[in-house]
Design a protein around this motif. Structure first.
Motif, PDB file in Angstrom:
ATOM      1  N   LEU A 205       0.727  -1.136   0.119  1.00  0.00           N
ATOM      2  CA  LEU A 205       0.084   0.073   0.098  1.00  0.00           C
ATOM      3  C   LEU A 205       0.763   1.081   0.000  1.00  0.00           C
ATOM      4  O   LEU A 205       0.655   2.149  -0.922  1.00  0.00           O
ATOM      5  N   SER A 206       1.956   1.113   0.740  1.00  0.00           N
ATOM      6  CA  SER A 206       3.018   2.541   0.872  1.00  0.00           C
ATOM      7  C   SER A 206       3.391   2.832  -0.309  1.00  0.00           C
ATOM      8  O   SER A 206       3.620   3.770  -1.152  1.00  0.00           O
ATOM      9  N   ALA A 207       3.835   1.604  -1.370  1.00  0.00           N
ATOM     10  CA  ALA A 207       4.517   1.830  -2.579  1.00  0.00           C
ATOM     11  C   ALA A 207       3.487   2.127  -3.354  1.00  0.00           C
ATOM     12  O   ALA A 207       4.027   3.109  -4.369  1.00  0.00           O
ATOM     13  N   VAL A 208       2.415   1.716  -3.647  1.00  0.00           N
ATOM     14  CA  VAL A 208       1.476   2.056  -4.796  1.00  0.00           C
ATOM     15  C   VAL A 208       0.836   3.552  -4.511  1.00  0.00           C
ATOM     16  O   VAL A 208       0.684   4.439  -5.429  1.00  0.00           O
ATOM     17  N   ALA A 209       0.728   3.823  -3.062  1.00  0.00           N
ATOM     18  CA  ALA A 209       0.240   5.263  -2.784  1.00  0.00           C
ATOM     19  C   ALA A 209       1.386   6.253  -2.736  1.00  0.00           C
ATOM     20  O   ALA A 209       1.067   7.405  -2.828  1.00  0.00           O
ATOM     21  N   GLN A 210       2.787   5.688  -3.052  1.00  0.00           N
ATOM     22  CA  GLN A 210       3.837   6.743  -2.902  1.00  0.00           C
ATOM     23  C   GLN A 210       3.981   7.581  -1.478  1.00  0.00           C
ATOM     24  O   GLN A 210       4.302   8.649  -1.565  1.00  0.00           O
ATOM     25  N   ILE A 211       3.653   6.863  -0.382  1.00  0.00           N
ATOM     26  CA  ILE A 211       3.558   7.618   0.718  1.00  0.00           C
ATOM     27  C   ILE A 211       4.180   6.680   1.758  1.00  0.00           C
ATOM     28  O   ILE A 211       3.766   5.550   2.040  1.00  0.00           O
ATOM     29  N   ILE A 216      -0.236   6.087  12.190  1.00  0.00           N
ATOM     30  CA  ILE A 216      -1.637   5.899  11.388  1.00  0.00           C
ATOM     31  C   ILE A 216      -1.972   7.116  10.827  1.00  0.00           C
ATOM     32  O   ILE A 216      -2.754   6.845   9.593  1.00  0.00           O
ATOM     33  N   ASP A 217      -1.343   8.172  11.068  1.00  0.00           N
ATOM     34  CA  ASP A 217      -1.705   9.362   9.987  1.00  0.00           C
ATOM     35  C   ASP A 217      -1.365   9.082   8.424  1.00  0.00           C
ATOM     36  O   ASP A 217      -2.016   9.465   7.473  1.00  0.00           O
ATOM     37  N   SER A 218      -0.071   8.553   8.118  1.00  0.00           N
ATOM     38  CA  SER A 218       0.306   8.187   6.879  1.00  0.00           C
ATOM     39  C   SER A 218      -0.536   7.082   6.416  1.00  0.00           C
ATOM     40  O   SER A 218      -0.652   7.098   5.081  1.00  0.00           O
ATOM     41  N   LEU A 219      -0.913   6.122   7.056  1.00  0.00           N
ATOM     42  CA  LEU A 219      -1.850   5.187   6.747  1.00  0.00           C
ATOM     43  C   LEU A 219      -2.935   5.702   6.253  1.00  0.00           C
ATOM     44  O   LEU A 219      -3.426   5.352   5.276  1.00  0.00           O
ATOM     45  N   GLU A 224      -6.605   7.521   1.691  1.00  0.00           N
ATOM     46  CA  GLU A 224      -7.285   8.659   1.088  1.00  0.00           C
ATOM     47  C   GLU A 224      -6.805   8.911  -0.555  1.00  0.00           C
ATOM     48  O   GLU A 224      -7.458   9.089  -1.257  1.00  0.00           O
ATOM     49  N   SER A 225      -5.378   8.899  -0.520  1.00  0.00           N
ATOM     50  CA  SER A 225      -4.808   8.753  -1.895  1.00  0.00           C
ATOM     51  C   SER A 225      -5.364   7.673  -2.675  1.00  0.00           C
ATOM     52  O   SER A 225      -5.667   8.101  -4.099  1.00  0.00           O
ATOM     53  N   ARG A 226      -5.584   6.493  -2.476  1.00  0.00           N
ATOM     54  CA  ARG A 226      -6.247   5.530  -3.271  1.00  0.00           C
ATOM     55  C   ARG A 226      -7.620   5.730  -3.442  1.00  0.00           C
ATOM     56  O   ARG A 226      -8.156   5.476  -4.510  1.00  0.00           O
ATOM     57  N   ILE A 227      -8.417   6.136  -2.531  1.00  0.00           N
ATOM     58  CA  ILE A 227      -9.729   6.458  -2.489  1.00  0.00           C
ATOM     59  C   ILE A 227      -9.838   7.684  -3.675  1.00  0.00           C
ATOM     60  O   ILE A 227     -10.722   7.516  -4.511  1.00  0.00           O
ATOM     61  N   ARG A 258       0.817   4.211  18.824  1.00  0.00           N
ATOM     62  CA  ARG A 258       1.998   3.527  19.316  1.00  0.00           C
ATOM     63  C   ARG A 258       1.935   2.043  19.126  1.00  0.00           C
ATOM     64  O   ARG A 258       3.031   1.395  18.491  1.00  0.00           O
ATOM     65  N   VAL A 259       0.717   1.177  19.147  1.00  0.00           N
ATOM     66  CA  VAL A 259       0.905  -0.074  19.101  1.00  0.00           C
ATOM     67  C   VAL A 259       0.971  -0.249  17.405  1.00  0.00           C
ATOM     68  O   VAL A 259       1.573  -1.234  16.955  1.00  0.00           O
ATOM     69  N   PHE A 260       0.239   0.548  16.580  1.00  0.00           N
ATOM     70  CA  PHE A 260       0.316   0.337  14.976  1.00  0.00           C
ATOM     71  C   PHE A 260       1.729   0.452  14.654  1.00  0.00           C
ATOM     72  O   PHE A 260       2.197  -0.390  13.832  1.00  0.00           O
TER      73      PHE A 260
END
Length: 471
Positions: A205-211, A216-219, A224-227, A258-260
């Motif tokens: 997901l990180s690779a395809v979204a280039q993020i 959790i914020d970056s997740l 959102e970018s994929r939506i 923190r756990v994520f």
């Protein structure tokens, strides 16, 4: 054994029911807003090599029935030839009486193949050969079949990491009129307890979204970018297959984050059920607010108990016929989730589907709490799903919605199928609802006004969905 079964009055027990069906339902286009059809096969306009390829591959309904009869797995998901697999299915069909598979099998043989004899072991090879010849013809390609069944729109089920290449190419195809629209299915992003499988997915997901997903914020930014990408391709729906809606609980965002972050770094020790629920609630709520901004419809298929047979899960993998109905509690979590969005006026159009029939009234009544001004049926009690998409289950769904909500605003049936022959399920639904309405007229509990009732039938079968999904 009788050689002909399905007549024109199938399920239509009166002349009034037949008239409702013929005048107000049968010729309407189909909006199949939730399916699992592979868009790549639509793009390539595939011709299937035989009936097993289009009919048995991936059909866990048939697989489960064959297992009940003790048929060897090699004829179900194993290495037997397609011809031999069809032979075994044909031998099984006479034993499926009173199961919807008996109806669906013969409806799909009749339309599109024109075969009206009952399938059994004796005629299996002849029918296999006849359908193989037909499937090689241009009129039986995937695009031709969708045109034949008058399908106006298909909503596929797509992961956030999908490139949607087939959808993009189909959007540029002027010669094919059926809209093939992606639906955003972010379930894998919620599987916080998935260990290495989850971490590998987040990396993709990180690779395809280039993020770079490191908290959790970056997740959420990546999702959102994929939506936004799905929206640009024509997507207007999301779908979520969950055992239950996660409860918010008392776990704070700082603790969830923190756990994520620990999970991303290989530490799974602190992922408790309560924390996983809090994580899921936070992510789903954020996604729902994004759907609302874009005018999307969110769907929730709730209540499956998945992967029950661990021995065969290990050898055959998931989605091979070992899921069943769960007995989870839903009301508290549902109202908490929907109300959390309603508090800020960010609740999108929503369709709720239950798998356990004991939850029908709970789901139907929940929709009435969150309807919106300017919308007809903003929150929908969805059609009978999976184990319930049979005559009794569909009737219960129709009756429950009629008694607790407004059947007049219902957006109707869907296939939820991987097969290009499953459009008989729309015909099944349309015949049933026409018969139910005609029966109500004859019993004197519905006015004998064919135009009024017929218009409602047409709306349920087609026009409500067309309006709801802005088609």
């Amino acid at each position: 054994m009788a050689t002909q079964f399905l007549k024109e009055d199938f399920l239509l027990q009166s002349s009034l029911a037949q008239r409702l069906y013929q005048d107000y339902a049968v010729n309407l286009p189909v909006i199949d807003y939730h399916s699992h059809l592979p868009p790549g096969e639509v793009l390539e306009d595939r011709n299937f090599e035989n009936i097993s390829a289009i009919w048995l591959h991936g059909d866990h309904y048939k697989w489960r029935a064959m297992r009940v009869l003790g048929i060897e797995e090699k004829y179900i998901t194993g290495a037997a030839t397609d011809r031999d697999k069809f032979q075994k299915w044909a031998e099984a069909v006479p034993h499926t009486l009173r199961n919807p598979l008996f109806h669906w099998t013969h409806m799909e043989l009749k339309n599109p193949f024109g075969i009206q004899e009952l399938l059994n072991g004796s005629n299996a090879q002849r029918i296999y050969d006849r359908t193989q010849e037909q499937l090689a013809e241009p009129g039986f390609s995937t695009q031709s079949l969708l045109t034949h069944f008058n399908v106006e729109m298909v909503g596929t089920t797509d992961d956030p990491i999908d490139d949607l290449a087939a959808h993009i190419a189909l959007g540029k195809t002027s010669s094919f009129n059926t809209k093939i629209l992606p639906s955003f299915r972010p379930d894998k992003s919620l599987q916080l307890d998935g260990g290495d499988v989850y971490r590998e997915y987040i990396q993709k997901l990180s690779a395809v979204a280039q993020i770079n997903i490191d908290d959790i914020d970056s997740l959420l930014l990546a999702l959102e970018s994929r939506i936004d990408f799905f929206h640009a391709v024509g997507g207007r729906l999301s779908d979520h297959g969950l055992s239950w809606i996660p409860l918010q609980g008392n776990t704070g965002l700082e603790e969830i984050n923190r756990v994520f972050k620990g999970v991303l770094n290989g530490n799974d020790q602190e992922v408790t059920p309560v924390l996983k629920d809090g994580f899921g609630f936070y992510v789903l709520s954020h996604l729902a607010r994004k759907y609302y901004k874009l005018g999307w419809v969110q769907q929730f298929h709730i209540g499956a108990l998945r992967n029950n047979n661990h021995r065969l899960l290990t050898t055959l993998g998931p989605d091979t016929g070992f899921d069943s109905i769960g007995d989870f509690q839903h009301a508290t979590a549902l109202t908490q989730f929907l109300d959390n969005l309603e508090r800020t006026d960010e609740l999108p159009k929503t369709i709720l589907y239950n798998l356990n029939p004991s939850d029908s009234a709970v789901f139907a009544s929940m929709t009435g709490n969150f309807q919106g001004e300017g919308f007809r049926g903003k929150i929908q009690y969805g059609s009978a799903w999976w184990f319930l998409d049979q005559l009794d289950g569909m009737k219960q769904q129709i009756d429950t919605l009629s008694n607790i909500g407004l059947i007049s605003c219902f957006v109707g049936m869907l296939t939820d199928s991987r097969s290009f022959l499953s459009y008989s399920r729309h015909e099944y639904f349309r015949r049933l609802i026409c018969d139910m309405f005609a029966n109500d007229i004859q019993r004197g509990v519905m006015p004998n006004d064919l135009e009024w009732v017929g218009k409602m039938v047409s709306n349920i079968c087609y026009y409500n969905a067309k309006e709801y999904f802005n088609l």
